[in-house]
Write a protein that holds these residues in place. Structure first.
Motif, PDB file in Angstrom:
ATOM      1  N   ASP B  11       0.802  -1.220   0.000  1.00  0.00           N
ATOM      2  CA  ASP B  11       0.000   0.000   0.000  1.00  0.00           C
ATOM      3  C   ASP B  11       0.839   1.276   0.000  1.00  0.00           C
ATOM      4  O   ASP B  11       0.308   2.351  -0.210  1.00  0.00           O
ATOM      5  CB  ASP B  11      -0.992   0.003   1.177  1.00  0.00           C
ATOM      6  CG  ASP B  11      -0.305  -0.039   2.516  1.00  0.00           C
ATOM      7  OD1 ASP B  11       0.795  -0.624   2.606  1.00  0.00           O
ATOM      8  OD2 ASP B  11      -0.858   0.503   3.486  1.00  0.00           O
ATOM      9  N   GLU B  12       2.136   1.171   0.235  1.00  0.00           N
ATOM     10  CA  GLU B  12       2.954   2.380   0.233  1.00  0.00           C
ATOM     11  C   GLU B  12       3.757   2.485  -1.056  1.00  0.00           C
ATOM     12  O   GLU B  12       4.473   1.558  -1.434  1.00  0.00           O
ATOM     13  CB  GLU B  12       3.916   2.367   1.427  1.00  0.00           C
ATOM     14  CG  GLU B  12       3.192   2.565   2.743  1.00  0.00           C
ATOM     15  CD  GLU B  12       4.163   2.551   3.922  1.00  0.00           C
ATOM     16  OE1 GLU B  12       5.241   3.155   3.801  1.00  0.00           O
ATOM     17  OE2 GLU B  12       3.839   1.924   4.938  1.00  0.00           O
ATOM     18  N   LEU B  14       6.420   4.222  -1.820  1.00  0.00           N
ATOM     19  CA  LEU B  14       7.876   4.142  -1.703  1.00  0.00           C
ATOM     20  C   LEU B  14       8.339   2.709  -1.495  1.00  0.00           C
ATOM     21  O   LEU B  14       9.414   2.314  -1.930  1.00  0.00           O
ATOM     22  CB  LEU B  14       8.364   5.034  -0.562  1.00  0.00           C
ATOM     23  CG  LEU B  14       8.327   6.534  -0.873  1.00  0.00           C
ATOM     24  CD1 LEU B  14       8.591   7.342   0.395  1.00  0.00           C
ATOM     25  CD2 LEU B  14       9.341   6.890  -1.946  1.00  0.00           C
ATOM     26  N   ALA B  15       7.508   1.923  -0.825  1.00  0.00           N
ATOM     27  CA  ALA B  15       7.853   0.525  -0.611  1.00  0.00           C
ATOM     28  C   ALA B  15       7.834  -0.227  -1.946  1.00  0.00           C
ATOM     29  O   ALA B  15       8.661  -1.107  -2.193  1.00  0.00           O
ATOM     30  CB  ALA B  15       6.888  -0.118   0.373  1.00  0.00           C
ATOM     31  N   ASP B  17       8.376   1.311  -4.790  1.00  0.00           N
ATOM     32  CA  ASP B  17       9.484   1.894  -5.551  1.00  0.00           C
ATOM     33  C   ASP B  17      10.794   1.171  -5.305  1.00  0.00           C
ATOM     34  O   ASP B  17      11.564   0.939  -6.230  1.00  0.00           O
ATOM     35  CB  ASP B  17       9.667   3.375  -5.171  1.00  0.00           C
ATOM     36  CG  ASP B  17       8.602   4.250  -5.824  1.00  0.00           C
ATOM     37  OD1 ASP B  17       7.843   3.703  -6.667  1.00  0.00           O
ATOM     38  OD2 ASP B  17       8.528   5.439  -5.500  1.00  0.00           O
ATOM     39  N   ASP B  36      -1.989  -1.390  -4.865  1.00  0.00           N
ATOM     40  CA  ASP B  36      -1.799  -0.760  -3.561  1.00  0.00           C
ATOM     41  C   ASP B  36      -2.783  -1.268  -2.511  1.00  0.00           C
ATOM     42  O   ASP B  36      -2.929  -0.673  -1.448  1.00  0.00           O
ATOM     43  CB  ASP B  36      -1.833   0.770  -3.675  1.00  0.00           C
ATOM     44  CG  ASP B  36      -3.187   1.282  -4.126  1.00  0.00           C
ATOM     45  OD1 ASP B  36      -4.111   0.463  -4.322  1.00  0.00           O
ATOM     46  OD2 ASP B  36      -3.321   2.512  -4.283  1.00  0.00           O
ATOM     47  N   ASN B  37      -3.494  -2.360  -2.798  1.00  0.00           N
ATOM     48  CA  ASN B  37      -4.316  -2.985  -1.756  1.00  0.00           C
ATOM     49  C   ASN B  37      -4.644  -4.426  -2.106  1.00  0.00           C
ATOM     50  O   ASN B  37      -4.414  -4.879  -3.228  1.00  0.00           O
ATOM     51  CB  ASN B  37      -5.585  -2.166  -1.519  1.00  0.00           C
ATOM     52  CG  ASN B  37      -6.509  -2.182  -2.717  1.00  0.00           C
ATOM     53  OD1 ASN B  37      -7.177  -3.172  -2.985  1.00  0.00           O
ATOM     54  ND2 ASN B  37      -6.521  -1.079  -3.456  1.00  0.00           N
ATOM     55  N   MET B  59      -2.217  -4.060   5.169  1.00  0.00           N
ATOM     56  CA  MET B  59      -2.749  -3.147   4.160  1.00  0.00           C
ATOM     57  C   MET B  59      -4.197  -2.863   4.550  1.00  0.00           C
ATOM     58  O   MET B  59      -4.800  -3.628   5.288  1.00  0.00           O
ATOM     59  CB  MET B  59      -2.684  -3.797   2.777  1.00  0.00           C
ATOM     60  CG  MET B  59      -1.256  -3.966   2.268  1.00  0.00           C
ATOM     61  SD  MET B  59      -1.195  -4.582   0.575  1.00  0.00           S
ATOM     62  CE  MET B  59      -1.688  -6.276   0.786  1.00  0.00           C
ATOM     63  N   PRO B  60      -4.752  -1.765   4.043  1.00  0.00           N
ATOM     64  CA  PRO B  60      -6.122  -1.445   4.430  1.00  0.00           C
ATOM     65  C   PRO B  60      -7.114  -2.537   4.038  1.00  0.00           C
ATOM     66  O   PRO B  60      -6.950  -3.150   2.992  1.00  0.00           O
ATOM     67  CB  PRO B  60      -6.430  -0.152   3.670  1.00  0.00           C
ATOM     68  CG  PRO B  60      -5.217   0.232   2.943  1.00  0.00           C
ATOM     69  CD  PRO B  60      -4.156  -0.765   3.166  1.00  0.00           C
ATOM     70  N   LYS B  61      -8.110  -2.745   4.851  1.00  0.00           N
ATOM     71  CA  LYS B  61      -9.247  -3.652   4.575  1.00  0.00           C
ATOM     72  C   LYS B  61      -8.908  -5.148   4.553  1.00  0.00           C
ATOM     73  O   LYS B  61      -9.506  -5.921   5.286  1.00  0.00           O
ATOM     74  CB  LYS B  61      -9.934  -3.314   3.240  1.00  0.00           C
ATOM     75  CG  LYS B  61     -10.188  -1.867   3.033  1.00  0.00           C
ATOM     76  CD  LYS B  61     -11.541  -1.486   3.542  1.00  0.00           C
ATOM     77  CE  LYS B  61     -11.902  -0.136   2.999  1.00  0.00           C
ATOM     78  NZ  LYS B  61     -12.639   0.648   3.946  1.00  0.00           N
TER      79      LYS B  61
END
Lengths: 298, 250
Positions: B11-12, B14-15, B17, B36-37, B59-61
């Protein structure tokens, strides 16, 4: 009669104004001396009823007996005040100790679980990524993270900081999270000037922001907001943190350790003069702290 | 030389990247997408059939682990996370490696090489082994939600919305206020992982939420049924009856 004095000392300390204190003592002293002189007088008259000379002397010496009675009263009161003072000191010391233990605990928790280590490791991972693509931003983030850690971990002795310093620290924290989450997080703050110098218990805001992020940004696929408003009115400081969270996230049970800790600390520092109120809707969470901006050093 | 299709789920940005930048040094891999999720990850895995995925956990959800449970033929997985406490679970789910953020490019390449070796190898499915590990796992953390598949989507069911669970061959059917869902797991698993004070195994085929029991009735000499709030009747075994007796204290 002596236990009676103790009651007077204990009882009078509850009422605050000096006038009533003095009048209480005057009344108590008069009564004590009256009882003392008359009881002693009757007793002596009875014991020495055959000795004419003594009775004569006795009549003349009544004034001295009153003075001596007064002195006895004063001395016992004085001793009791000393004892009371000493007990108060002890109580204060133990209160202080409890406060310190709680603070230590808060700090420890911060290191261990609340600033959860994942925050630090994830931030370091972001920095690691930035070193490749944007070294300048990486450097900025390292400095922010350092400032944040120094402030949060290096506050052994100080129990209160100015709100200004606290908010600066929170801003570092939020800046770091902003680097990680980008547009997903919007933070605004509105702090009236007269609040800046108010002393607040240190790191009191940190758990509230961690909470807001944990249940908002961390759990969301959309943009979430966090707003901080600080106001000062009639010597009462009001801090409000308002955040949005995804409506479909699972219900939160209870307050959680972080909020409970904040409540406890406020209670310890301000007694019942502090309040913490929570209001919640389907997708917003709002927490309001109110406490005196001036604290009397007890 | 074959190329390996790689998907990144984190979800990040930069992670993602840094994984991308480590991957550019490797000519054998091809980055086919990033998500991202977990919902997106689930879709992309089914659509793009990657060989290797880099998967974040928190990660969200939907967590990475929850998402993974729902994929029928998972690719080779390398976890990439700041959390160390999920390592056992991750290896149970057949991860080849578990990278703790932040990690070096050497460590990254080590994991990537392991993953490459595993791609194409016949997959062993250590169903029984994994259950042994599960029961040996000392940490007793109850489930608070369950991820299920409905069509091509993932749905998250909070545990307190479950009325009762019913055994259905290799699946367990979750009866909730919002409908019925199938989850590939055993009754034994749910018996062990649902909060013990709220859920009771009343029968080989049923686990029931205690709060949802309306009443208990005797049927024959030795048999009972429970009647739920919605009038559903479920058989109670003798062992189940004893457990209910204990929990309800009668």
């Amino acid at each position: 009669m002596v236990p009676g004095f103790w009651y007077i000392v204990k009882f009078t300390s509850a009422s605050k104004d000096d006038l009533s204190l003095i009048s209480t003592h005057v009344v108590a002293a008069t009564m004590t001396v009256a009882i003392w002189v008359s009881v002693a007088g009757l007793l002596l008259k009875y014991l020495f009823k055959d000795q004419e000379a003594y009775l004569l002397f006795f009549e003349g010496a009544i004034i001295w007996r009153i003075i001596i009675g007064m002195m006895y009263y004063s001395i016992s009161i004085l001793i009791f005040y000393l004892i009371k003072y000493y007990l108060n000191m002890q109580e204060k010391a133990s209160r202080e100790l409890e406060l310190q233990a709680l603070l230590k605990d808060a700090e420890l928790r911060m290191l261990k679980s609340q600033i959860n280590p994942h925050f630090i490791f994830n931030s370091l991972n972001s920095i690691s990524a930035l070193t490749i693509t944007e070294p300048k931003s990486a450097q900025k983030m390292v400095i922010k993270l350092s400032d944040f850690l120094r402030y949060s971990l290096g506050k052994d002795s100080v129990q209160r900081n100015s709100l200004q310093d606290e908010i600066q620290n929170i801003s570092h924290y939020m800046d770091i999270e902003k680097v990680r989450f980008g547009d997903k997080m919007v933070f605004t703050k509105n702090i009236s000037d007269e609040c800046q110098k108010v002393l607040v218990p240190n790191l009191i805001l940190q758990p509230l922001f961690e909470n807001a992020i944990k249940y908002g940004v961390y759990e969301s696929l959309e943009t979430e907001t966090i707003d901080l408003v600080c106001q000062l009115e009639n010597d009462i400081l009001t801090l409000n943190i308002h955040n949005s969270f995804p409506a479909d996230s699972l219900a939160r049970k209870g307050e959680g350790i972080g909020l409970e800790n904040v409540r406890k600390r406020l209670q310890l520092v301000y007694g019942n003069k502090a309040t913490m109120a929570i209001s919640k809707s389907d997708n917003t969470f709002s927490i309001t702290l109110k406490f005196p901006s001036k604290i009397k050093e007890k | 030389m074959s190329t390996y299709k790689v998907l990144i789920i984190d979800d990040e940005k930069l992670a993602r990247d840094i994984i991308k930048s480590y991957l550019t040094n490797d000519i054998e891999t091809e980055l086919i997408g990033e998500c991202d999720n977990g919902f997106e990850g689930f879709k992309q895995i089914n659509a793009l059939t990657p060989d290797i995925i880099f998967l974040d956990i928190m990660m969200p959800k939907v967590t990475g682990l929850e998402m993974l449970e729902l994929i029928d033929n998972p690719p080779v997985i390398i976890f990439s996370t700041a959390y160390d406490q999920y390592a056992i679970e991750a290896f149970e789910k057949n991860a080849v490696d578990y990278l703790l953020k932040p990690y070096s490019d050497e460590r990254f390449n080590e994991a990537l090489n392991k993953a490459k070796k595993k791609v194409g190898q016949e997959k062993m499915i250590p169903e029984n082994i994994s259950q042994d590990i599960q029961s040996a796992n000392p940490k007793k953390e109850y489930l608070s939600r369950i991820a299920v598949k409905t069509g091509a989507k993932i749905q998250i069911i909070p545990v307190d919305k479950i009325d009762y669970l019913e055994a259905m061959d290799d699946y367990v059917k979750l009866h909730t206020m919002e409908g019925k869902f199938l989850k590939q797991h055993t009754m034994k698993y749910f018996e062990a992982h649902l909060p013990a004070e709220d859920f009771v195994r009343i029968h080989r085929s049923y686990i029931v939420k205690v709060k949802n029991i309306h009443r208990l009735e005797q049927m024959g000499k030795d048999s009972h049924i429970v009647i739920l709030n919605d009038k559903t009747e479920l058989n109670v075994s003798r062992a189940g009856y004893n457990k209910l007796k204990e929990v309800l204290d009668f």
